[in-house]
Design an enzyme around this catalytic site. Structure first.
Site, PDB file in Angstrom:
ATOM      1  N   HIS A  21       0.832  -1.205   0.000  1.00  0.00           N
ATOM      2  CA  HIS A  21       0.000   0.000   0.000  1.00  0.00           C
ATOM      3  C   HIS A  21       0.868   1.258   0.000  1.00  0.00           C
ATOM      4  CE1 HIS A  21      -3.130  -2.836   0.914  1.00  0.00           C
ATOM      5  NE2 HIS A  21      -4.052  -1.898   1.019  1.00  0.00           N
ATOM      6  N   HIS A  77       0.276  -4.343   8.801  1.00  0.00           N
ATOM      7  CA  HIS A  77       1.723  -4.499   8.717  1.00  0.00           C
ATOM      8  C   HIS A  77       2.334  -4.124  10.057  1.00  0.00           C
ATOM      9  CE1 HIS A  77       2.532  -5.237   4.399  1.00  0.00           C
ATOM     10  NE2 HIS A  77       1.445  -4.545   4.194  1.00  0.00           N
ATOM     11  N   ASP A  82       7.598  -2.511   8.342  1.00  0.00           N
ATOM     12  CA  ASP A  82       7.170  -2.620   6.950  1.00  0.00           C
ATOM     13  C   ASP A  82       6.903  -1.244   6.342  1.00  0.00           C
ATOM     14  OD1 ASP A  82       7.224  -5.264   7.652  1.00  0.00           O
ATOM     15  OD2 ASP A  82       5.052  -5.458   7.823  1.00  0.00           O
TER      16      ASP A  82
END
Length: 316
Positions: free
Chosen positions: A181, A222, A226
């Site tokens: 994302h 996450h 991350d």
């Protein structure tokens, strides 16, 4: 009023047709590279699906972001996805605004060529990292006891290739370092920062990227690492690849746009008028400046000084 609306609609339609004609010619030149970038999006999804078969659920790792940010939970987890969907759709629409609006600095085909190059490089690094080490997924559907945390061995190659879209993408586990994302968000924000024209929107885009980072951690999609790794990796990837790619012509400087020489004249109109139409200038006959004759040739007033100087032997 009706005549004015009809005239403006006619000008808009001619502009859309001209932009489409130019973009199609650029697409005919770059389609192989664009197709490769789009195909890699599927490969990236396939890799993310594959690592889910290797995922081993376990205790959630100690995380600073989890200590600071309370978990949104399953009921409010949609907030992060909703914001990402807004960023994605609004950016895609913006990349096609040169077909309609006059405030344009790029060609859509060339812009997406660059975007896909950034995405492919970042996603390739992401595939390498999440296959190197599989972490226990922190999301609710990846934790011990969830039926979605483990995938049974596939019964056929077709099951793997279809990647159970979109359910397999939404409820994937194991593809953690680093956030996909954030790859899309940062690539889109950096692209608008360079080619966008609204300073307020640029500032807002960076604020949204920060909010998106916090929501990803708060929704436990996450780990914080991350997101952190995505911030410096994607920015470095975009910086270096952008230096290697040939720069696009800036259409906002008033210079002649990169109109292909073999473009056909529309409705019998001269190529100079098509150039004005692509630049968002008026194409009414009343707006045309009187042409001056120099040595038997005609040039626009904007070029008259240069031509007269050349005749007089003066190099300006």
């Amino acid at each position: 009023m009706t005549v004015y609306i009809a005239r403006e609609a006619s000008k808009l339609w001619r502009k859309v047709c001209m932009e489409t004609s130019v973009e199609l010619q650029l697409l005919a030149e770059k389609w192989k590279l664009l197709l490769t970038g789009l195909m890699f999006q599927y490969i990236h999804g396939l890799a993310a699906r594959g690592v889910h078969y290797l995922h081993q659920p376990g205790p959630t790792l100690q995380d600073l972001g989890y200590t600071i940010l309370p978990e949104l939970g399953r009921e409010r987890g949609y907030i992060s996805e909703s914001l990402f969907t807004f960023v994605f759709l609004s950016f895609v629409l913006w990349t096609f605004h040169p077909f309609v609006y006059h405030s344009k600095r790029f060609y859509t085909v060339l812009l997406w060529w660059r975007i896909l190059a950034f995405l492919v490089a970042s996603q390739l690094l992401r595939i390498i990292t999440f296959y190197s080490t599989q972490l226990p997924g922190p999301n609710y559907h990846c934790r011990e006891g969830s039926k979605l945390a483990r995938l049974p061995p596939p019964e056929s190659i077709t099951e793997v290739l279809l990647i159970n879209f979109p359910h397999g993408v939404i409820y994937g586990c194991g593809d953690l370092i680093f956030s996909s994302h954030m790859i899309f968000t940062l690539v889109f924000v950096r692209t608008y920062h360079k080619y966008g024209s609204k300073r307020f929107v640029k500032l807002l885009a960076w604020v949204i990227a920060i909010i998106q980072s916090l929501l990803i951690v708060a929704s436990r999609k996450h780990y914080t690492v991350d997101v952190v790794v995505a911030w410096y990796t994607v920015n470095l990837v975009v910086f270096f690849i952008d230096k290697k790619l040939p720069e696009m012509p800036d259409r906002s400087t008033g210079s002649q746009p990169m109109l292909p020489l073999n473009i056909k004249e529309k409705d019998g109109r001269p190529r100079e008028e098509n150039l004005k139409l692509l630049n968002g200038n008026s194409v009414d006959t009343a707006d045309w400046r009187q042409r001056m004759q120099v040595n038997g040739t005609h040039g626009d007033d904007g070029n008259h000084v240069h031509s007269e100087s050349a005749v007089n032997g003066v190099n300006r």
